[in-house]
Design a protein around this motif. Sequence first.
Motif, PDB file in Angstrom:
ATOM      1  N   ILE A  22       0.941  -1.189   0.136  1.00  0.00           N
ATOM      2  CA  ILE A  22       0.006   0.111   0.071  1.00  0.00           C
ATOM      3  C   ILE A  22       0.840   1.383  -0.007  1.00  0.00           C
ATOM      4  N   GLU A  23       0.665   2.234  -1.006  1.00  0.00           N
ATOM      5  CA  GLU A  23       1.527   3.256  -0.915  1.00  0.00           C
ATOM      6  C   GLU A  23       0.615   4.506  -0.662  1.00  0.00           C
ATOM      7  N   ILE A  24       0.957   5.373   0.476  1.00  0.00           N
ATOM      8  CA  ILE A  24       0.497   6.454   0.860  1.00  0.00           C
ATOM      9  C   ILE A  24       0.866   7.654   0.297  1.00  0.00           C
ATOM     10  N   GLU A  25       0.029   8.442  -0.146  1.00  0.00           N
ATOM     11  CA  GLU A  25       0.564   9.888  -1.068  1.00  0.00           C
ATOM     12  C   GLU A  25      -0.387  10.925  -0.476  1.00  0.00           C
ATOM     13  N   MET A  26       0.459  12.149  -0.264  1.00  0.00           N
ATOM     14  CA  MET A  26      -0.289  13.099   0.065  1.00  0.00           C
ATOM     15  C   MET A  26      -0.198  14.204  -1.145  1.00  0.00           C
ATOM     16  N   HIS A  27      -1.338  14.778  -1.253  1.00  0.00           N
ATOM     17  CA  HIS A  27      -1.909  15.720  -2.446  1.00  0.00           C
ATOM     18  C   HIS A  27      -2.396  17.236  -1.915  1.00  0.00           C
ATOM     19  N   GLU A  28      -1.615  18.167  -2.552  1.00  0.00           N
ATOM     20  CA  GLU A  28      -2.030  19.479  -2.372  1.00  0.00           C
ATOM     21  C   GLU A  28      -3.259  19.897  -2.895  1.00  0.00           C
ATOM     22  N   ARG A  29      -3.902  19.266  -3.985  1.00  0.00           N
ATOM     23  CA  ARG A  29      -5.125  19.698  -4.812  1.00  0.00           C
ATOM     24  C   ARG A  29      -5.734  18.438  -4.996  1.00  0.00           C
ATOM     25  N   GLY A  51      -3.164  31.577   3.363  1.00  0.00           N
ATOM     26  CA  GLY A  51      -3.885  32.786   4.111  1.00  0.00           C
ATOM     27  C   GLY A  51      -4.966  32.382   4.887  1.00  0.00           C
ATOM     28  N   THR A  52      -5.523  30.908   4.857  1.00  0.00           N
ATOM     29  CA  THR A  52      -6.775  30.565   5.639  1.00  0.00           C
ATOM     30  C   THR A  52      -6.369  29.748   7.171  1.00  0.00           C
ATOM     31  N   GLY A  53      -5.176  29.406   7.021  1.00  0.00           N
ATOM     32  CA  GLY A  53      -4.861  28.442   7.987  1.00  0.00           C
ATOM     33  C   GLY A  53      -5.412  26.890   7.922  1.00  0.00           C
ATOM     34  N   TRP A  54      -5.930  26.744   6.692  1.00  0.00           N
ATOM     35  CA  TRP A  54      -6.368  25.377   6.351  1.00  0.00           C
ATOM     36  C   TRP A  54      -5.435  25.062   4.903  1.00  0.00           C
ATOM     37  N   GLN A  55      -4.439  24.427   4.957  1.00  0.00           N
ATOM     38  CA  GLN A  55      -3.787  24.006   3.805  1.00  0.00           C
ATOM     39  C   GLN A  55      -3.997  22.647   3.445  1.00  0.00           C
ATOM     40  N   PRO A  56      -4.574  22.150   2.324  1.00  0.00           N
ATOM     41  CA  PRO A  56      -5.093  21.129   1.996  1.00  0.00           C
ATOM     42  C   PRO A  56      -3.646  20.128   1.838  1.00  0.00           C
ATOM     43  N   ARG A  57      -3.719  18.832   2.619  1.00  0.00           N
ATOM     44  CA  ARG A  57      -2.955  17.838   2.297  1.00  0.00           C
ATOM     45  C   ARG A  57      -3.478  16.289   2.101  1.00  0.00           C
ATOM     46  N   TYR A  58      -4.458  16.554   1.294  1.00  0.00           N
ATOM     47  CA  TYR A  58      -5.426  15.120   1.101  1.00  0.00           C
ATOM     48  C   TYR A  58      -4.549  13.852   0.952  1.00  0.00           C
ATOM     49  N   LEU A  59      -4.986  12.815   1.695  1.00  0.00           N
ATOM     50  CA  LEU A  59      -4.219  11.723   1.720  1.00  0.00           C
ATOM     51  C   LEU A  59      -4.956  10.607   0.845  1.00  0.00           C
ATOM     52  N   THR A  60      -3.994   9.699   0.162  1.00  0.00           N
ATOM     53  CA  THR A  60      -4.824   8.609  -0.588  1.00  0.00           C
ATOM     54  C   THR A  60      -3.659   7.345  -0.411  1.00  0.00           C
ATOM     55  N   ALA A  61      -4.433   6.206  -0.060  1.00  0.00           N
ATOM     56  CA  ALA A  61      -3.818   4.928  -0.134  1.00  0.00           C
ATOM     57  C   ALA A  61      -4.048   4.292  -1.474  1.00  0.00           C
TER      58      ALA A  61
END
Length: 395
Positions: free
Chosen positions: A6-13, A58-68
Amino acid sequence: MDGAPIEIEMHERLETIGQADWDACSCPEAAEGGRPNDPFTTYRFLHAIEESGSVGPGTGWQPRYLTARAAGQVIACAPLYAKSHSQGEYVFDYSWAHAYENAGGRYYPKLQVAVPFTPVTGHRLLTRPGFEEIGRAALVQGMVQVGADNDLSSLHLTFCSEPDVEAGKQMGLLHRTGQQFHWVNTGYESFDAFLASLSSRKRKNIRKERAVAQRFGGDILCLTGDDIQPNHWDAMWRFYQDTGARKWGTPYLTRAFFDRAHETLRNDILLVFAMRDGQAVAGAMNLIGQEALFGRYWGCVEDHPFLHFELCYYQAMDWAIEQGLARIEAGAQGEHKLARGYLPVTTHSLHWLRDPGFADAVANYLEAERNAVAEEIEVMTAWGPFRKDKREDHE
């Protein structure tokens, strides 16, 4: 695919994951065109928040969506964000942050798995059907590893489903409970049938409130789908700005979110307006799920007695009964909802704290807090507005 790494990956979009893969995990029940159980974790909702600039720089919420991924296929994903504050979460950890920083630690940034600005229970560990156990475990392990590798103070999964809670607890996450008020449709044929289930005094109070509210001098309009026009979003934005400025200081959603909502979410949305002379003087925004109506935002440009209750609660009940929905979730806070047929339910969150001593202290606190929440829910349910012979139907 058994035994595949299983590969874990982080995504900014979100776009780097893609709608098909995301929704295959978040709302597989809607694959044939039906409504999702949870409209808030769909690609179109989270993408609207992201693309509108409601989250991001600027919002304090930075997307770091995670997938497996396993064998090249996305089997699980999660709406993960790096947070530089604790705003817009509705599960309050300000006291934790204060204690941690007083002891010399750095609480922010932290990791948050949530639907931004949305206190609605749902799956936070989103899995493709058939991969529930392995997908949830992989996501939790991946999140904790990200936190540990980056020396982050903590990870928080808020408003989790019960399957998420069980998976998280098995992997050592701390469990926290809270409460909300939900209205349950026990098969009412009409609003009058609901009123008949209440005690006489509560029934009379609601009838009086509705009569007074409906004398505001205009008409009440319920809109969804293509009946919603751009000018309706102009009105809803004005209401949202007014309420947001009074509650939070700065509204969380941008104006562009409402434009995105018109483009991609209007079939998921019910707007309820109080109209007079062609102008909206008050309004409420709800999202529609397969089984539930979710109350989100309310606002007004004029004050009228009980109009808030009429638009946010009673009109929502009318609509839910007509559509055969099982419940209404009216958002955070509000013990005043109890007298109007909304009963307390338990909400859940999960937490990982990197410092072992801090984690032990919080664990002791959470045990006491869970007991207190359970006791309060029991007491409020007993004091609910229903006739004694009807209360067991709502427990």
